[in-house]
Design a protein around this motif. Structure first.
Motif, short mmCIF file in Angstrom:
data_model
loop_
_atom_site.label_atom_id
_atom_site.label_comp_id
_atom_site.label_asym_id
_atom_site.label_seq_id
_atom_site.Cartn_x
_atom_site.Cartn_y
_atom_site.Cartn_z
N MET A 1 0.85 -1.19 0.00
CA MET A 1 0.00 0.00 0.00
C MET A 1 0.89 1.25 0.00
O MET A 1 1.86 1.33 0.74
CB MET A 1 -0.92 0.00 1.22
CG MET A 1 -1.91 1.15 1.25
SD MET A 1 -2.92 1.14 2.74
CE MET A 1 -3.70 -0.48 2.59
N ALA A 12 -10.56 3.85 -0.71
CA ALA A 12 -10.53 2.73 0.23
C ALA A 12 -9.18 2.03 0.12
O ALA A 12 -8.86 1.43 -0.91
CB ALA A 12 -11.66 1.76 -0.10
N GLY A 13 -8.38 2.12 1.17
CA GLY A 13 -7.01 1.62 1.12
C GLY A 13 -6.90 0.15 0.80
O GLY A 13 -5.98 -0.28 0.11
N ASP A 14 -7.84 -0.67 1.29
CA ASP A 14 -7.76 -2.10 1.06
C ASP A 14 -8.09 -2.49 -0.37
O ASP A 14 -7.84 -3.62 -0.79
CB ASP A 14 -8.67 -2.85 2.03
CG ASP A 14 -10.12 -2.40 1.92
OD1 ASP A 14 -10.36 -1.23 1.54
OD2 ASP A 14 -11.02 -3.21 2.21
N LEU A 15 -8.66 -1.56 -1.13
CA LEU A 15 -9.02 -1.83 -2.53
C LEU A 15 -8.11 -1.11 -3.51
O LEU A 15 -8.22 -1.30 -4.72
CB LEU A 15 -10.48 -1.42 -2.79
CG LEU A 15 -11.53 -2.14 -1.94
CD1 LEU A 15 -12.91 -1.55 -2.20
CD2 LEU A 15 -11.52 -3.63 -2.23
N LYS A 17 -4.79 -0.50 -5.46
CA LYS A 17 -3.67 -1.32 -5.89
C LYS A 17 -2.65 -0.47 -6.65
O LYS A 17 -3.02 0.33 -7.50
CB LYS A 17 -4.14 -2.47 -6.80
CG LYS A 17 -5.03 -3.49 -6.10
CD LYS A 17 -5.40 -4.62 -7.07
CE LYS A 17 -6.27 -5.66 -6.40
NZ LYS A 17 -6.65 -6.76 -7.34
N TYR A 221 -10.40 -0.02 -9.94
CA TYR A 221 -10.71 0.32 -8.56
C TYR A 221 -12.22 0.46 -8.34
O TYR A 221 -12.77 -0.08 -7.37
CB TYR A 221 -10.01 1.63 -8.17
CG TYR A 221 -10.50 2.19 -6.85
CD1 TYR A 221 -10.01 1.69 -5.64
CD2 TYR A 221 -11.44 3.21 -6.82
CE1 TYR A 221 -10.47 2.20 -4.43
CE2 TYR A 221 -11.91 3.71 -5.61
CZ TYR A 221 -11.42 3.21 -4.42
OH TYR A 221 -11.87 3.71 -3.23
N ARG A 224 -13.88 -2.88 -8.21
CA ARG A 224 -13.54 -3.57 -6.96
C ARG A 224 -14.35 -2.98 -5.80
O ARG A 224 -14.82 -3.71 -4.93
CB ARG A 224 -12.04 -3.47 -6.68
CG ARG A 224 -11.16 -4.20 -7.65
CD ARG A 224 -9.74 -4.36 -7.13
NE ARG A 224 -9.06 -3.09 -6.96
CZ ARG A 224 -8.36 -2.47 -7.91
NH1 ARG A 224 -8.27 -3.02 -9.12
NH2 ARG A 224 -7.75 -1.32 -7.66
N ARG A 225 -14.51 -1.66 -5.80
CA ARG A 225 -15.28 -0.99 -4.76
C ARG A 225 -16.75 -1.41 -4.83
O ARG A 225 -17.38 -1.72 -3.82
CB ARG A 225 -15.15 0.53 -4.92
CG ARG A 225 -15.89 1.35 -3.88
CD ARG A 225 -15.34 1.12 -2.48
NE ARG A 225 -16.06 1.89 -1.48
CZ ARG A 225 -15.67 3.07 -1.05
NH1 ARG A 225 -14.58 3.64 -1.52
NH2 ARG A 225 -16.37 3.70 -0.14
N ALA A 228 -17.14 -4.95 -3.57
CA ALA A 228 -17.02 -5.00 -2.11
C ALA A 228 -18.30 -4.50 -1.45
O ALA A 228 -18.76 -5.07 -0.45
CB ALA A 228 -15.83 -4.16 -1.66
#
Length: 240
Positions: A1, A12-15, A17, A221, A224-225, A228
């Motif tokens: 990250m 969203a940091g976990d998503l 890349k 991104y 992916r968001r 999620a």
């Protein structure tokens, strides 16, 4: 990250890349022949867009590709028949099968033909959870009855981008097409023909470069968001 995520409060940091070259190191390489779907935009008995498409098919096959040419005769107007219509199903199955496409249209009234547009309109952006055209390569060509023009290829480029395809830089526009083909339908030697060779060679190369990494190239991104968020909703519903 990335440490700079502190400056991106809306991400969203976990998503998030960070693309790196090593992401492509372990990608499996396909060994089957590249698969190409070719569409043309005229149903005339002597259709120059069909003849040009056939020349493109010969070139792709000579390079080792597997080629299918869709015959638009009998394809209904978009939304005039259900999606279960046999010609619609044939077109959609070929779109799913292909790894690259060639679109070739006559220029009529300064634009691509309705026949060409109808074929593209019948190919959906999404089919279930699959996007039939996303990440696939595309080459565009046109034939004209008069002087050289680029209206049709420019329009098809816009459509290719809309369909989330990788449209190659090169293209072909054949002016006064009635002078460029022999009676037997074969294209005469010319600078126009050499451009077609260039375009098919470039399409083949781009397809080899991208077909195995297209899932990586189109991984976004925002999607992916969205995935999620949908997962979170399902989990919340199940916990009620």
């Amino acid at each position: 990250m990335s440490h700079q995520l502190n400056d991106l409060p809306n991400v969203a940091g976990d998503l998030f890349k960070v693309p790196v070259a090593t992401d492509l190191v372990n990608v499996a390489t396909s060994t089957h022949a590249p698969r190409f779907l070719l569409l043309y935009g005229s149903v005339r008995e002597r259709s120059y867009s069909r003849l040009l498409t056939m020349e493109a098919a010969r070139l792709l096959e000579a390079m080792g590709g597997e080629v299918r040419i869709f015959d638009p005769r009998g394809l209904p107007l978009p939304d005039s028949e259900p999606e279960t219509h046999p010609k619609v199903q044939e077109l959609r199955e070929l779109a799913m099968w292909s790894e690259g496409m060639v679109w070739c249209s006559p220029e009529r009234h300064g634009a691509m033909t309705g026949i060409m547009k109808a074929q593209i309109d019948w190919i959906p952006l999404t089919q279930g959870s699959v996007r039939p055209t996303q990440g696939k390569t595309l080459a565009v060509m046109e034939v004209s009855g008069g002087s050289q023009s680029f209206n049709a290829v420019n329009q098809m480029r816009v459509l290719g981008r809309w369909m989330r395809m990788i449209t190659i830089p090169n293209q072909s526009s054949v002016a006064k097409a009635f002078l460029e083909f022999e009676e037997d339908g074969r294209m005469r030697p010319s600078a126009y023909y050499e451009r077609v060779v260039d375009v098919m060679e470039e399409l083949f190369k781009f397809t080899l470069l991208t077909r195995d990494v297209s899932p990586y190239l189109v991984d976004r991104y925002s999607e992916r968001r969205e995935s999620a968020d949908e997962l979170a909703k399902r989990v919340n519903i199940r916990s009620i």
